[in-house]
Design a protein around this motif. Structure first.
Motif, PDB file in Angstrom:
ATOM      1  N   CYS A  45      -4.665   2.591   1.175  1.00  0.00           N
ATOM      2  CA  CYS A  45      -5.262   1.260   1.011  1.00  0.00           C
ATOM      3  C   CYS A  45      -6.270   1.250  -0.135  1.00  0.00           C
ATOM      4  CB  CYS A  45      -5.938   0.836   2.310  1.00  0.00           C
ATOM      5  SG  CYS A  45      -6.811  -0.736   2.175  1.00  0.00           S
ATOM      6  N   LEU A  46      -6.161   0.260  -0.987  1.00  0.00           N
ATOM      7  CA  LEU A  46      -7.054   0.116  -2.148  1.00  0.00           C
ATOM      8  C   LEU A  46      -8.268  -0.745  -1.815  1.00  0.00           C
ATOM      9  CD1 LEU A  46      -4.186  -0.897  -4.606  1.00  0.00           C
ATOM     10  CD2 LEU A  46      -5.103   1.398  -4.282  1.00  0.00           C
ATOM     11  N   ARG A  47      -8.271  -1.315  -0.618  1.00  0.00           N
ATOM     12  CA  ARG A  47      -9.310  -2.286  -0.183  1.00  0.00           C
ATOM     13  C   ARG A  47      -9.445  -3.432  -1.181  1.00  0.00           C
ATOM     14  NH1 ARG A  47     -14.303  -0.869   1.473  1.00  0.00           N
ATOM     15  NH2 ARG A  47     -13.847   1.310   1.957  1.00  0.00           N
ATOM     16  N   CYS A  48      -8.302  -3.959  -1.565  1.00  0.00           N
ATOM     17  CA  CYS A  48      -8.312  -5.096  -2.494  1.00  0.00           C
ATOM     18  C   CYS A  48      -8.515  -6.413  -1.759  1.00  0.00           C
ATOM     19  CB  CYS A  48      -6.991  -5.146  -3.263  1.00  0.00           C
ATOM     20  SG  CYS A  48      -5.556  -5.493  -2.211  1.00  0.00           S
ATOM     21  N   PHE A  49      -8.358  -6.387  -0.421  1.00  0.00           N
ATOM     22  CA  PHE A  49      -8.531  -7.562   0.438  1.00  0.00           C
ATOM     23  C   PHE A  49      -7.448  -8.624   0.268  1.00  0.00           C
ATOM     24  CE2 PHE A  49     -13.261  -6.455   0.426  1.00  0.00           C
ATOM     25  CZ  PHE A  49     -13.171  -5.801   1.650  1.00  0.00           C
ATOM     26  N   ALA A  50      -6.371  -8.290  -0.440  1.00  0.00           N
ATOM     27  CA  ALA A  50      -5.293  -9.282  -0.590  1.00  0.00           C
ATOM     28  C   ALA A  50      -4.733  -9.670   0.780  1.00  0.00           C
ATOM     29  CB  ALA A  50      -4.183  -8.724  -1.474  1.00  0.00           C
ATOM     30  N   CYS A  51      -4.629  -8.686   1.689  1.00  0.00           N
ATOM     31  CA  CYS A  51      -4.077  -8.973   3.021  1.00  0.00           C
ATOM     32  C   CYS A  51      -4.962  -9.961   3.766  1.00  0.00           C
ATOM     33  CB  CYS A  51      -3.897  -7.696   3.825  1.00  0.00           C
ATOM     34  SG  CYS A  51      -5.377  -6.658   3.882  1.00  0.00           S
ATOM     35  N   PHE A 106     -11.745   1.759   9.434  1.00  0.00           N
ATOM     36  CA  PHE A 106     -12.646   0.777  10.037  1.00  0.00           C
ATOM     37  C   PHE A 106     -12.233  -0.637   9.629  1.00  0.00           C
ATOM     38  CE2 PHE A 106     -16.636  -1.707   9.644  1.00  0.00           C
ATOM     39  CZ  PHE A 106     -16.979  -1.757  10.978  1.00  0.00           C
ATOM     40  N   PHE A 107     -11.973  -0.822   8.344  1.00  0.00           N
ATOM     41  CA  PHE A 107     -11.548  -2.135   7.855  1.00  0.00           C
ATOM     42  C   PHE A 107     -10.296  -2.615   8.588  1.00  0.00           C
ATOM     43  CE2 PHE A 107      -8.506  -4.148   4.785  1.00  0.00           C
ATOM     44  CZ  PHE A 107      -9.027  -5.437   4.868  1.00  0.00           C
ATOM     45  N   HIS A 108      -9.321  -1.725   8.717  1.00  0.00           N
ATOM     46  CA  HIS A 108      -8.058  -2.166   9.321  1.00  0.00           C
ATOM     47  C   HIS A 108      -8.180  -2.424  10.813  1.00  0.00           C
ATOM     48  CE1 HIS A 108      -5.472  -2.281   5.882  1.00  0.00           C
ATOM     49  NE2 HIS A 108      -6.063  -1.200   5.445  1.00  0.00           N
ATOM     50  N   MET A 109      -9.019  -1.634  11.489  1.00  0.00           N
ATOM     51  CA  MET A 109      -9.224  -1.894  12.920  1.00  0.00           C
ATOM     52  C   MET A 109      -9.876  -3.263  13.121  1.00  0.00           C
ATOM     53  SD  MET A 109      -7.819   0.328  14.660  1.00  0.00           S
ATOM     54  CE  MET A 109      -8.403  -0.215  16.252  1.00  0.00           C
ATOM     55  N   VAL A 135       2.134  -9.028   0.468  1.00  0.00           N
ATOM     56  CA  VAL A 135       1.323  -8.997  -0.756  1.00  0.00           C
ATOM     57  C   VAL A 135       0.640  -7.655  -0.986  1.00  0.00           C
ATOM     58  CG1 VAL A 135       0.883 -11.479  -0.638  1.00  0.00           C
ATOM     59  CG2 VAL A 135      -0.801  -9.881   0.344  1.00  0.00           C
ATOM     60  N   CYS A 136       0.669  -6.763  -0.006  1.00  0.00           N
ATOM     61  CA  CYS A 136      -0.068  -5.502  -0.144  1.00  0.00           C
ATOM     62  C   CYS A 136       0.480  -4.676  -1.319  1.00  0.00           C
ATOM     63  CB  CYS A 136       0.017  -4.696   1.147  1.00  0.00           C
ATOM     64  SG  CYS A 136      -0.756  -3.067   0.980  1.00  0.00           S
ATOM     65  N   PRO A 137      -0.352  -4.402  -2.297  1.00  0.00           N
ATOM     66  CA  PRO A 137       0.139  -3.642  -3.463  1.00  0.00           C
ATOM     67  C   PRO A 137       0.374  -2.178  -3.149  1.00  0.00           C
ATOM     68  CG  PRO A 137      -2.215  -4.055  -3.670  1.00  0.00           C
ATOM     69  CD  PRO A 137      -1.766  -4.794  -2.459  1.00  0.00           C
ATOM     70  N   ALA A 138      -0.167  -1.708  -2.020  1.00  0.00           N
ATOM     71  CA  ALA A 138      -0.018  -0.295  -1.674  1.00  0.00           C
ATOM     72  C   ALA A 138       1.090  -0.054  -0.648  1.00  0.00           C
ATOM     73  CB  ALA A 138      -1.348   0.239  -1.135  1.00  0.00           C
ATOM     74  N   GLY A 139       1.733  -1.111  -0.208  1.00  0.00           N
ATOM     75  CA  GLY A 139       2.873  -0.959   0.697  1.00  0.00           C
ATOM     76  C   GLY A 139       2.520  -0.535   2.114  1.00  0.00           C
ATOM     77  N   LEU A 140       1.355  -0.928   2.602  1.00  0.00           N
ATOM     78  CA  LEU A 140       1.003  -0.582   3.983  1.00  0.00           C
ATOM     79  C   LEU A 140       1.852  -1.406   4.968  1.00  0.00           C
ATOM     80  CD1 LEU A 140      -1.586   0.602   2.517  1.00  0.00           C
ATOM     81  CD2 LEU A 140      -2.760   0.170   4.680  1.00  0.00           C
ATOM     82  N   PRO A 141       2.341  -0.771   6.038  1.00  0.00           N
ATOM     83  CA  PRO A 141       3.173  -1.490   7.019  1.00  0.00           C
ATOM     84  C   PRO A 141       2.300  -2.279   7.994  1.00  0.00           C
ATOM     85  CG  PRO A 141       2.994   0.804   7.651  1.00  0.00           C
ATOM     86  CD  PRO A 141       2.210   0.659   6.372  1.00  0.00           C
TER      87      PRO A 141
HETATM   88  S1  SF4 Z   1      -3.583  -5.651   0.725  1.00  0.00           S
HETATM   89 FE1  SF4 Z   1      -3.054  -3.503   1.125  1.00  0.00          FE
HETATM   90  S2  SF4 Z   1      -4.288  -2.329  -0.328  1.00  0.00           S
HETATM   91 FE2  SF4 Z   1      -5.187  -4.375  -0.236  1.00  0.00          FE
HETATM   92  S3  SF4 Z   1      -6.793  -4.212   1.372  1.00  0.00           S
HETATM   93 FE3  SF4 Z   1      -4.928  -4.925   2.385  1.00  0.00          FE
HETATM   94  S4  SF4 Z   1      -3.928  -3.061   3.144  1.00  0.00           S
HETATM   95 FE4  SF4 Z   1      -5.435  -2.439   1.599  1.00  0.00          FE
END
Ligand code: SF4
Ligand code: SF4
Ligand code: SF4
Length: 247
Positions: A137-143, A176-179, A198-204
Motif C-alpha cells: 500500500c502506498l497510502r495514496c488514499f485513492a480507495c 492500522f489504516f486498512h483496519m 482504483v488501487c494503483p498497488a493492486g490490493l485485494p
Molecule cells: S488505493 Fe491502494 S495504495 Fe492507495 S491507499 Fe488504498 S490500498 Fe493503499
C-alpha cells in the motif's frame, strides 16, 4: 458528456462535493451509483429533494485502466471489469426516471467465495498474506476518496490533532489504516468495487470488505447495503438482542 462502455466510475461520490451539496443536481445512476446515493441519504449526507436521479440499467462495463495497460485491437475486445463480473444489482434501485429497460439481474453469485478460501488458511498464513498486502500500500488514499460509503466530511486520517496516522508509510501504519477503513464502511459498503479498481498497488480490498460483510451477515442475518432506503444498517442502530461477537 460521454456515456460508453467505460463509464464505470461510481458517480455518487460527486454528490459530496461542497458545491453540489448546496444546489439541485441531476445524476445518472447505474445500479452501483444508486446504491451509493441510498447510503448517503441514510447518512444524511445529502438531501433527496436536492438530487434528480436518472437511472440507467447497466449491461456491465469496462475499466479504462485495463484498456490502457493491455494490447487490445479495439474497445470491444477489452474484457468486462472484475467488479462488474461480480455485480449482483446492475439496475438502479432509486431513480426519478429511467432510461431504457431493466437488464436481467445476474444469477445468484457466491460473493464470499474468495473469503471462504482465505478462511481455510491458518491464522499465521492469513497474517502473512495481509501483511504482504499492507506492505504494497502506498497510502495514496485513492480507495478512500472514491468510496461512496467513506463519506465523513472530516476524515480522521486527515486530522492532525490528534494525528491518528503517521506520515511514514510502514507496514504497521498501513495495517492500522486498512483496519480502520474497513471498519468504517463495515455495514455501509455497497460492494461497488471502486476501492479495489482504483488501487494503483493492486490490493485485494474487496476480500477485506467482504470478510466483514460476511461476518455481519452471519451474525445479523442477510444484509446488503444501499438496496433499501428504509432498511437500517445493522451496526448503525442498536437492538437489545444484538450479538456481541462482532466486537
Ligand atoms: S488505493 Fe491502494 S495504495 Fe492507495 S491507499 Fe488504498 S490500498 Fe493503499
Ligand atoms: S458494478 Fe454493476 S452497476 Fe456498477 S458498473 Fe459494474 S455492472 Fe454496472
Ligand atoms: S469500500 Fe469499496 S466497494 Fe465498498 S462502497 Fe467503498 S469503494 Fe465501494
Amino acid at each position: 458528456m460521454v456515456w460508453d462502455d467505460f463509464a464505470i466510475n461510481n458517480l455518487a461520490i460527486y454528490l459530496l462535493d461542497k458545491p453540489n451539496k448546496d444546489r439541485k443536481v441531476a445524476l445518472f445512476v447505474k445500479g452501483c451509483d444508486s446504491r451509493g446515493v441510498v447510503r448517503m441519504l441514510q447518512d444524511n449526507q445529502i438531501k433527496r429533494e436536492n438530487i434528480y436521479l436518472i437511472g440507467i440499467p447497466c449491461p456491465g462495463l469496462k475499466d479504462p485502466k485495463t484498456a490502457a495497460r493491455g494490447y487490445y485491437k479495439d474497445a470491444g475486445s477489452v474484457p468486462e471489469a472484475k467488479k462488474c463480473e461480480e455485480c449482483r444489482h446492475p439496475n438502479p434501485v432509486l431513480y426519478d426516471e429511467i432510461l431504457g429497460t431493466p437488464v436481467e439481474e445476474p444469477q445468484e453469485k457466491d460473493r464470499f467465495a474468495e473469503v471462504n478460501e482465505l478462511e481455510k488458511k491458518s491464522v499465521d498464513e492469513r497474517y502473512a498474506y495481509w501483511t504482504a498486502q499492507a506492505d504494497k500500500c502506498l497510502r495514496c488514499f485513492a480507495c478512500r476518496n472514491v468510496c461512496p460509503a467513506c463519506s465523513c466530511p472530516d476524515c480522521m486520517f486527515d486530522c492532525t490533532k490528534p494525528r491518528w496516522l503517521d506520515k511514514e508509510v510502514s507496514t504497521e501504519q498501513n495495517q492500522f489504516f486498512h483496519m480502520i477503513r474497513v471498519w468504517h464502511v463495515a455495514d455501509r459498503c455497497i460492494e461497488c468495487g471502486e476501492c479495489e479498481r482504483v488501487c494503483p498497488a493492486g490490493l485485494p480490498l474487496m476480500q477485506l470488505n467482504r470478510k466483514l460483510i460476511k461476518d455481519i451477515n452471519e451474525l445479523f442475518g442477510p444484509f446488503e447495503a444501499g438496496l433499501d432506503l428504509e432498511q437500517r444498517p445493522p451496526l448503525t442502530h442498536y437492538e437489545t438482542g444484538d450479538p456481541e461477537e462482532l466486537m
